[in-house]
Motif scaffolding. Sequence first.
Motif, short mmCIF file in Angstrom:
data_model
loop_
_atom_site.label_atom_id
_atom_site.label_comp_id
_atom_site.label_asym_id
_atom_site.label_seq_id
_atom_site.Cartn_x
_atom_site.Cartn_y
_atom_site.Cartn_z
N ALA A 108 1.80 14.33 0.36
CA ALA A 108 0.55 13.82 -0.24
C ALA A 108 -0.59 14.83 -0.02
CB ALA A 108 0.20 12.47 0.36
N GLU A 109 -0.68 15.35 1.20
CA GLU A 109 -1.80 16.27 1.48
C GLU A 109 -1.68 17.57 0.68
OE1 GLU A 109 0.09 14.60 3.59
OE2 GLU A 109 0.75 15.79 5.34
N ASP A 110 -0.44 17.98 0.38
CA ASP A 110 -0.27 19.20 -0.43
C ASP A 110 -0.83 19.01 -1.84
OD1 ASP A 110 1.12 20.08 1.79
OD2 ASP A 110 3.10 19.64 0.92
N MET A 111 -0.85 17.75 -2.27
CA MET A 111 -1.36 17.45 -3.62
C MET A 111 -2.85 17.11 -3.59
SD MET A 111 1.75 14.99 -4.98
CE MET A 111 2.94 14.77 -3.66
N GLY A 112 -3.44 17.22 -2.41
CA GLY A 112 -4.85 16.85 -2.29
C GLY A 112 -5.08 15.36 -2.41
N ILE A 113 -4.09 14.58 -1.98
CA ILE A 113 -4.24 13.12 -2.03
C ILE A 113 -4.69 12.62 -0.66
CG2 ILE A 113 -2.96 10.95 -2.21
CD1 ILE A 113 -1.25 12.33 -4.37
N ASP A 114 -5.78 11.91 -0.63
CA ASP A 114 -6.29 11.32 0.60
C ASP A 114 -5.57 9.99 0.82
OD1 ASP A 114 -7.66 10.16 2.66
OD2 ASP A 114 -9.65 10.44 1.77
N LYS A 115 -4.72 9.96 1.84
CA LYS A 115 -3.90 8.76 2.06
C LYS A 115 -4.75 7.52 2.33
CE LYS A 115 0.43 10.76 3.77
NZ LYS A 115 1.35 10.83 4.90
N ARG A 116 -5.96 7.74 2.84
CA ARG A 116 -6.80 6.57 3.14
C ARG A 116 -7.20 5.83 1.87
NH1 ARG A 116 -11.14 9.85 6.44
NH2 ARG A 116 -10.76 10.97 4.50
N MET A 117 -7.14 6.54 0.74
CA MET A 117 -7.47 5.89 -0.53
C MET A 117 -6.37 4.96 -1.02
SD MET A 117 -9.13 8.58 -3.20
CE MET A 117 -8.79 7.43 -4.57
N ALA A 118 -5.18 5.13 -0.42
CA ALA A 118 -4.02 4.37 -0.90
C ALA A 118 -4.07 2.93 -0.41
CB ALA A 118 -2.73 5.06 -0.46
N THR A 119 -4.98 2.16 -0.98
CA THR A 119 -5.06 0.75 -0.64
C THR A 119 -4.90 -0.08 -1.91
OG1 THR A 119 -7.42 0.51 -1.06
CG2 THR A 119 -6.78 1.35 1.12
N ARG A 120 -4.73 -1.35 -1.71
CA ARG A 120 -4.57 -2.25 -2.86
C ARG A 120 -5.83 -2.32 -3.71
NH1 ARG A 120 -1.20 -5.98 -3.99
NH2 ARG A 120 -2.87 -7.51 -4.15
N LEU A 162 -7.07 -0.02 -5.21
CA LEU A 162 -6.86 0.82 -6.40
C LEU A 162 -6.21 0.06 -7.55
CD1 LEU A 162 -5.60 4.43 -5.53
CD2 LEU A 162 -7.80 3.72 -6.49
N LEU A 163 -5.56 -1.06 -7.24
CA LEU A 163 -4.85 -1.80 -8.29
C LEU A 163 -5.85 -2.45 -9.25
CD1 LEU A 163 -2.12 -3.55 -6.08
CD2 LEU A 163 -1.83 -1.53 -7.55
N ALA A 164 -5.70 -2.17 -10.53
CA ALA A 164 -6.62 -2.71 -11.53
C ALA A 164 -6.49 -4.22 -11.64
CB ALA A 164 -6.38 -2.05 -12.88
N ALA A 165 -5.36 -4.76 -11.21
CA ALA A 165 -5.18 -6.21 -11.10
C ALA A 165 -4.45 -6.45 -9.80
CB ALA A 165 -4.37 -6.75 -12.28
N GLU A 170 0.83 -1.21 0.00
CA GLU A 170 0.00 0.00 0.00
C GLU A 170 0.87 1.26 0.00
OE1 GLU A 170 -3.36 -0.66 2.74
OE2 GLU A 170 -4.12 -1.82 1.04
N VAL A 171 2.06 1.14 0.55
CA VAL A 171 3.00 2.27 0.44
C VAL A 171 3.30 2.54 -1.03
CG1 VAL A 171 5.37 3.02 0.86
CG2 VAL A 171 4.06 1.96 2.71
N GLN A 172 3.48 1.47 -1.78
CA GLN A 172 3.75 1.66 -3.22
C GLN A 172 2.55 2.25 -3.94
OE1 GLN A 172 5.26 -2.33 -3.69
NE2 GLN A 172 7.36 -1.61 -4.00
N VAL A 173 1.36 1.89 -3.51
CA VAL A 173 0.16 2.50 -4.11
C VAL A 173 0.14 4.01 -3.82
CG1 VAL A 173 -2.37 2.58 -4.09
CG2 VAL A 173 -1.20 0.37 -4.00
N LEU A 174 0.47 4.37 -2.60
CA LEU A 174 0.51 5.79 -2.24
C LEU A 174 1.54 6.53 -3.11
CD1 LEU A 174 -0.20 8.24 -0.45
CD2 LEU A 174 1.61 7.48 1.13
N MET A 175 2.72 5.94 -3.23
CA MET A 175 3.76 6.58 -4.05
C MET A 175 3.30 6.70 -5.50
SD MET A 175 7.01 4.70 -2.25
CE MET A 175 8.19 5.00 -3.56
N ALA A 176 2.59 5.68 -5.99
CA ALA A 176 2.09 5.73 -7.36
C ALA A 176 1.08 6.86 -7.53
CB ALA A 176 1.46 4.38 -7.72
N MET A 177 0.24 7.04 -6.51
CA MET A 177 -0.74 8.14 -6.58
C MET A 177 -0.03 9.49 -6.64
SD MET A 177 -3.42 6.69 -3.73
CE MET A 177 -4.59 8.05 -3.77
N MET A 178 1.01 9.62 -5.81
CA MET A 178 1.76 10.89 -5.82
C MET A 178 2.43 11.10 -7.17
SD MET A 178 3.31 11.52 -2.00
CE MET A 178 4.01 9.94 -1.58
#
Lengths: 550, 550
Positions: B510-522, B524-527, B224-232
């Motif tokens: 993340a918050e500066d970019m308006g990214i909600d960290k709670r959304m950073a879960t697996r 989000l992965l399309a597969a 999920e850390v990688q998902v967060l980084m991907a969102m950023m």
Amino acid sequence: MKQWNLLSENRGKRIARGLAITGRIADPGKIVALLEAVIESGDRVCLEGNNQKQANFLAGALCALDPARVHDLHMLLSVLALPEHLDIFDKGIASRLDFSFSGPQAVRLARLVATGKINIGAIHTYLELFGRYFIDLTPRVALVAAQAADRQGNLYTGPNTEDTPAIVEATAFKNGIVIAQVNEIVDVLPRVDIPADWVDFVVPAPTPHYIEPLFTRDPALISEVQVLMAMMAIKGIYAEYGVERINHGIGFDTAAIELILPTYAESLGLKGKIGRHWALNPHPALIPAIEAGFVESVHSFGSELGMERYIEARPDVFFVGRDGSMRSNRAMSQVAGHYACDMFIGSTLQIDMQGNSSTATLGRISGFGGAPNMGSDARGRRHPSAAWLKAGEQARQQTSQEKKKMPRGQKLVVQIVETFREHMQPAFVEELDAWKVAEQAKLAIPPVMIYGDDVTHILTEEGIANLLLCRTEEEREQAIRGVAGYTPVGMARDKKMVENLRDRGIILRAEDMGIDKRMATRDLLAAKNMKDLVRASGGLYAPPKRFRNW
Amino acid sequence: MKQWNLLSENRGKRIARGLAITGRIADPGKIVALLEAVIESGDRVCLEGNNQKQANFLAGALCALDPARVHDLHMLLSVLALPEHLDIFDKGIASRLDFSFSGPQAVRLARLVATGKINIGAIHTYLELFGRYFIDLTPRVALVAAQAADRQGNLYTGPNTEDTPAIVEATAFKNGIVIAQVNEIVDVLPRVDIPADWVDFVVPAPTPHYIEPLFTRDPALISEVQVLMAMMAIKGIYAEYGVERINHGIGFDTAAIELILPTYAESLGLKGKIGRHWALNPHPALIPAIEAGFVESVHSFGSELGMERYIEARPDVFFVGRDGSMRSNRAMSQVAGHYACDMFIGSTLQIDMQGNSSTATLGRISGFGGAPNMGSDARGRRHPSAAWLKAGEQARQQTSQEKKKMPRGQKLVVQIVETFREHMQPAFVEELDAWKVAEQAKLAIPPVMIYGDDVTHILTEEGIANLLLCRTEEEREQAIRGVAGYTPVGMARDKKMVENLRDRGIILRAEDMGIDKRMATRDLLAAKNMKDLVRASGGLYAPPKRFRNW
């Protein structure tokens, strides 16, 4: 359900339409109909217009299309060389253009851009344009030129392979259409340069494709000032850095260097130490250096008319096929020039006070060909050489306050110019015409050939400015003014600062390098005219007519 | 009289010796004798060891040579992948090495260098090594691998063309010897990738050439850390600059980005605006984005095992031949990655306080593959794009005192790393191990993968440091410390300065970019696993066994 084979389906229809008109070995009399059958409005069409080789029969046929049926083509050309390349736009068949170089057509191009007949995508360096063919500018149709084809459609390019492999690969493998004009159809090719199944139609053209001897310089036209500059280049740069792998630009300044390798450089004991390997077209001016054993290898972007027999007789030096004739390849030679050469040296039209140079001058949109690719620091390079390390060290020489910085080598990028060019136009200017050209042609940024921060040395008849050793913008500016001679820019130098730069070895005059200016005569040239070049080649070099007065 | 055809004369003798042993279509049982007949001590031998495809039968045969008869070979390899690649040195058959990447053999390579069994010429990036093949490292013998040959000796590489064209061209056209191992001899090839007259001997190998699925990442292992980084990455960089043409490195960090394109990026309305064109191997993780219509085109360095049927069914996206299978080409894809992409994003092992990064760590000499070529500013580039212009503007934002500088774009080079890597090793260090590796391996300068002055952004789980906006060395250092988390380097930050950098938008959380960290879960992965990838491909993707648990 999304359909995923639109390109191949569309390709199938085009090929079928084409085959309804003529065979895979096409009737040259039906070429216009064939093009009208396979080209659709809006297509990206890559027309092989290279530095030398021209698909001129296909260019002419393209101009004969009916703009009511085929229009808004997006043309991709390495070089705008022929009038036909612009006629396509003038006639309303094409509207958008991405290209690299337009030397002979630069004035007319500027005019067509001004009248809105051409919308320029961008100006590229060759390798950059080839790169885009695989990303976002993949050709839908490629019109190329080869020496011969066999009945299966295999192509033989002979020594002028040039851009063909890169163009054909990008087109053929994205379900595009490839049409090749050839000088003749034969039963058995001397060798295969492009496999038949990458090619859709082959057209025997009524006359051989046009080819331009672009790299031939008559030694008779080299001046003594150019000999002096060549001496400074060899002693002050080639020897100083031990430059073994080189790319030379086109022009008399570098031809002079080539011609004094076997005389002046030899007398300095530099054989085997400088100029061993080259990324270079087979310049006739290089013949004496090759014969003297200076040159170990040459890989070429394209060939040069008249050099065919000489190349075939010197296979240890050039890249040749089993048939004995050269295989050139612009893409791979540009890669080699970028990554495997320690130095680029070439000329330009204008240099500003930051060292930026450009050949784009008012009323002309000329493009830069290979210079940006070879005349820039290859920052992805990782292998060291003495020359590369020394240049990098000079650029990163640290004052005691500074932190330990990561060492890194740097490419030598040398601009060699006389302070005044033709018609007494100064080569040094406060502001490049490129700024105004950008406005006129609506370019996002001024068209700079080589950026100042990539240039390491500027060499004029007044001396060498070593920009690697400059520590501030101001020093850099004065170093440039300090070799700008009697141009207004040169006259505006801060004399004290220039003397200080000279004391520190940042500016070098001929006498600082121990060069006796009296030696700078045409006697140093290993060949003084075209006949001498022929003689040096043992009669193997056959200059094109325009270079012969015998 | 100097002789000018030593290479072709010597070649003739070697070919004759070879033909005395076996035919042009060679007996695999006589391969060692054939190699002993055509290879001479001291030769430069290019052995096709690529990122994926391996000429492993020929590698094994080379190891079986008698070092009393053949020794001191100078090996040229893109990738040291197999034990045989080092056995050649261990057995005293070869002594010198020029290469690009040695991932799996990095530890043993370091040991052999330390004991003096290997003398490293240099570490290169792929395209640089290819460039040298045409200048000063032309192979005398090339040992390559292809899928099939016909009886004339034409080669079919199938989807794994990779390095073969560059190697063969440099060798064949300098009177070298080309030997190809093939999986089978057939009557008619699906297509011709290498013409027969560029090849001297073809050996049907007893087993198909080895091939490594190097670019497959199991989505189940993405955190999920990688998902967060991907969102950023997507919101803070891809969207911010409008990056349409991309090269992704290998690894889970970039796989995570690929997998949230159809979910997160789609939700931001970015389809058609980012990631349209790619220079990239056919990563299975890209399948959902392709299916969602995010990806318009992909040109590849090599292929990926299991992706064959999927690629053939998506010809509008990939580069394929008339036979339907992919044509990859490492040289041209590296050119495209260098010049036609606006961004490189990849991971590394260590980053220092100037932003220099390296994968060379103590006791390992790993090389860098394609990263230096793609992760450096392409200074020869001249065509603009929105992303390139914006990055260039940020780097050159002028204070009012400064002179008008020449505008220029810049490539986005992003390093994406978690602050701690495996075994809790910090990714951020005061000094790179590369300094010590250079000493140990006697390299002229430390082996840096990407230089700090080419890096534009560093992205960690703590946020993004935009190095383009830093105006001093000190700001740059604090920007890096400011995203280095709880590593010693991160803890040593100047908190005030870091807060100031954040206020100026140089550091983004993340918050500066308006990214909600709670959304950073697996979610989000399309597969979420390999089976999902197979499903997304409509059953066309067939993962290699090691990636399947069903």
